[in-house]
Motif scaffolding. Structure first.
Motif, PDB file in Angstrom:
ATOM      1  N   GLY A  36       0.608  -1.241   0.294  1.00 37.90           N
ATOM      2  CA  GLY A  36      -0.439  -0.415   0.476  1.00 37.90           C
ATOM      3  C   GLY A  36       1.074   0.899  -0.290  1.00 37.90           C
ATOM      4  N   LYS A  37       1.865   1.202   0.494  1.00 36.06           N
ATOM      5  CA  LYS A  37       2.828   2.291   0.545  1.00 36.06           C
ATOM      6  C   LYS A  37       3.931   2.496  -0.622  1.00 36.06           C
ATOM      7  N   PRO A  38       4.322   2.239  -1.263  1.00 34.63           N
ATOM      8  CA  PRO A  38       5.515   2.464  -1.931  1.00 34.63           C
ATOM      9  C   PRO A  38       7.263   2.794  -1.106  1.00 34.63           C
ATOM     10  N   PHE A  39       7.822   2.150  -1.206  1.00 30.35           N
ATOM     11  CA  PHE A  39       9.122   1.938  -0.336  1.00 30.35           C
ATOM     12  C   PHE A  39       9.596   3.435  -0.247  1.00 30.35           C
ATOM     13  N   VAL A  40      10.149   3.766  -0.603  1.00 29.02           N
ATOM     14  CA  VAL A  40      10.304   5.177  -0.627  1.00 29.02           C
ATOM     15  C   VAL A  40       9.646   6.122   0.180  1.00 29.02           C
ATOM     16  N   GLU A  41       8.125   6.084   0.157  1.00 22.25           N
ATOM     17  CA  GLU A  41       7.199   6.734   1.027  1.00 22.25           C
ATOM     18  C   GLU A  41       7.068   6.552   2.100  1.00 22.25           C
ATOM     19  N   MET A  42       7.886   5.047   2.695  1.00 19.48           N
ATOM     20  CA  MET A  42       7.505   5.215   3.772  1.00 19.48           C
ATOM     21  C   MET A  42       8.165   5.695   4.502  1.00 19.48           C
ATOM     22  N   ASP A  43       7.175   5.384   6.069  1.00 19.85           N
ATOM     23  CA  ASP A  43       7.797   6.688   7.344  1.00 19.85           C
ATOM     24  C   ASP A  43       8.227   5.479   8.583  1.00 19.85           C
ATOM     25  N   PRO A  44       8.991   5.705   8.811  1.00 17.64           N
ATOM     26  CA  PRO A  44       9.640   5.136  10.221  1.00 17.64           C
ATOM     27  C   PRO A  44       8.120   4.029  10.867  1.00 17.64           C
ATOM     28  N   GLU A  45       7.346   4.616  10.987  1.00 19.50           N
ATOM     29  CA  GLU A  45       6.537   4.689  11.706  1.00 19.50           C
ATOM     30  C   GLU A  45       5.420   3.194  11.450  1.00 19.50           C
ATOM     31  N   TYR A  46       5.834   3.597   9.637  1.00 16.37           N
ATOM     32  CA  TYR A  46       4.927   2.046   8.588  1.00 16.37           C
ATOM     33  C   TYR A  46       5.820   1.003  10.016  1.00 16.37           C
ATOM     34  N   VAL A  47       6.706   1.193   9.102  1.00 18.64           N
ATOM     35  CA  VAL A  47       7.883  -0.263   8.858  1.00 18.64           C
ATOM     36  C   VAL A  47       7.476   0.008  10.036  1.00 18.64           C
ATOM     37  N   MET A  48       7.980  -0.053  11.505  1.00 16.42           N
ATOM     38  CA  MET A  48       7.575  -0.527  12.811  1.00 16.42           C
ATOM     39  C   MET A  48       6.497  -1.195  13.074  1.00 16.42           C
ATOM     40  N   GLU A  49       5.403  -0.539  12.214  1.00 14.22           N
ATOM     41  CA  GLU A  49       4.601  -2.079  12.655  1.00 14.22           C
ATOM     42  C   GLU A  49       4.136  -2.903  11.720  1.00 14.22           C
ATOM     43  N   VAL A  50       4.514  -3.203  10.609  1.00 20.27           N
ATOM     44  CA  VAL A  50       4.962  -3.943   9.910  1.00 20.27           C
ATOM     45  C   VAL A  50       6.090  -5.145  10.313  1.00 20.27           C
ATOM     46  N   LEU A  51       6.788  -4.983  11.199  1.00 18.56           N
ATOM     47  CA  LEU A  51       8.247  -5.493  11.974  1.00 18.56           C
ATOM     48  C   LEU A  51       7.228  -5.803  13.109  1.00 18.56           C
ATOM     49  N   GLY A  52       6.854  -5.228  13.820  1.00 17.05           N
ATOM     50  CA  GLY A  52       6.318  -5.051  14.991  1.00 17.05           C
ATOM     51  C   GLY A  52       4.972  -7.188  14.769  1.00 17.05           C
ATOM     52  N   VAL A  53       4.353  -6.546  13.698  1.00 16.93           N
ATOM     53  CA  VAL A  53       3.399  -7.999  13.132  1.00 16.93           C
ATOM     54  C   VAL A  53       4.481  -8.885  12.826  1.00 16.93           C
ATOM     55  N   ASN A  54       5.502  -9.218  12.300  1.00 11.31           N
ATOM     56  CA  ASN A  54       6.306  -9.578  11.422  1.00 11.31           C
ATOM     57  C   ASN A  54       7.152 -10.545  12.181  1.00 11.31           C
ATOM     58  N   VAL A  55       8.079  -9.621  13.368  1.00 14.10           N
ATOM     59  CA  VAL A  55       8.869  -9.945  13.958  1.00 14.10           C
ATOM     60  C   VAL A  55       9.109 -10.485  15.338  1.00 14.10           C
ATOM     61  N   ARG A  56       8.637  -8.667  15.959  1.00 15.13           N
ATOM     62  CA  ARG A  56       7.845  -8.691  17.331  1.00 15.13           C
ATOM     63  C   ARG A  56       7.014 -10.096  17.153  1.00 15.13           C
ATOM     64  N   GLY A  57       5.811 -10.449  16.525  1.00 13.85           N
ATOM     65  CA  GLY A  57       4.340 -10.703  16.743  1.00 13.85           C
ATOM     66  C   GLY A  57       4.746 -12.175  16.200  1.00 13.85           C
ATOM     67  N   GLY A  58       6.112 -12.869  15.772  1.00 11.98           N
ATOM     68  CA  GLY A  58       6.043 -13.557  15.187  1.00 11.98           C
ATOM     69  C   GLY A  58       6.729 -14.146  17.310  1.00 11.98           C
ATOM     70  N   PHE A  59       8.008 -13.668  17.484  1.00  9.42           N
ATOM     71  CA  PHE A  59       8.705 -14.149  18.487  1.00  9.42           C
ATOM     72  C   PHE A  59       7.397 -14.039  19.567  1.00  9.42           C
ATOM     73  N   GLN A  60       6.571 -13.459  20.048  1.00  6.97           N
ATOM     74  CA  GLN A  60       5.810 -13.248  20.851  1.00  6.97           C
ATOM     75  C   GLN A  60       4.978 -14.701  20.662  1.00  6.97           C
ATOM     76  N   VAL A  61       4.497 -13.925  20.357  1.00  6.32           N
ATOM     77  CA  VAL A  61       3.672 -15.966  19.831  1.00  6.32           C
ATOM     78  C   VAL A  61       4.486 -17.464  20.086  1.00  6.32           C
ATOM     79  N   THR A  62       5.566 -17.560  19.449  1.00  9.05           N
ATOM     80  CA  THR A  62       5.917 -18.481  19.699  1.00  9.05           C
ATOM     81  C   THR A  62       6.895 -18.573  21.197  1.00  9.05           C
ATOM     82  N   GLN A  63       7.324 -17.777  21.666  1.00 12.88           N
ATOM     83  CA  GLN A  63       8.058 -17.746  23.364  1.00 12.88           C
ATOM     84  C   GLN A  63       7.059 -18.304  24.253  1.00 12.88           C
ATOM     85  N   GLN A  64       5.487 -17.668  23.835  1.00 12.99           N
ATOM     86  CA  GLN A  64       4.087 -18.168  24.535  1.00 12.99           C
ATOM     87  C   GLN A  64       3.723 -19.504  24.851  1.00 12.99           C
ATOM     88  N   ALA A  65       4.473 -19.729  23.306  1.00 10.74           N
ATOM     89  CA  ALA A  65       3.327 -21.097  23.105  1.00 10.74           C
ATOM     90  C   ALA A  65       4.918 -22.574  23.509  1.00 10.74           C
TER      91      ALA A  65
END
Length: 134
Positions: A98-127
């Motif tokens: 939805g956002k071209p790379f050159v237009e992404m703001d840091p908050e959006y990147v952190m949202e993506v990383l929040g799900v893909n990295v932190r989210g995966g880690f948190q779910v796995t750790q709880q399991a």
């Protein structure tokens, strides 16, 4: 007899796209299925789509996997209702579309990383801590 008879599975992101078909497969193979979507609305929409596919009786839990409080609450439900988790499918993902790379703001990147990295880690750790190391 299904391949996963008697097994309990959690599929994150089981409410749309590939996750729907993963959820359906485990259901058809006899697993007790828990699945989550990131919001109550997206989770309910997934349940409707699954019902049209003939998938009923799964436990759908809204959970934003980037939010540790929500992840812990989801695992509290699984622990209370099933007592065990045999299989984790960490499928939830934020595609960053939805956002071209050159237009992404840091908050959006952190949202993506929040799900893909932190989210995966948190779910796995709880399991692991709640079910796989017991």
């Amino acid at each position: 007899m299904g391949m996963f008879d008697g097994k309990t599975v959690l599929i994150t992101g089981g409410n749309r796209n590939t996750g729907l078909y993963i959820t359906e497969k485990f259901y058809r193979e006899g697993a007790r299925v828990f699945m989550c979507g990131s919001t109550p609305e997206s989770t309910a929409a997934g349940v409707e789509k699954l019902a049209k596919m003939g998938v009923t009786g799964i436990r759908a839990i809204p959970c934003d996997v980037s939010d540790l409080t929500q992840v812990k609450a989801m695992f509290d439900i699984i622990e209370k209702e099933a007592g065990v988790l045999d299989i984790l499918v960490n499928n939830a993902a934020h595609q960053g579309i939805g956002k071209p790379f050159v237009e992404m703001d840091p908050e959006y990147v952190m949202e993506v990383l929040g799900v893909n990295v932190r989210g995966g880690f948190q779910v796995t750790q709880q399991a692991v801590n709640r079910f796989f190391l017991k």
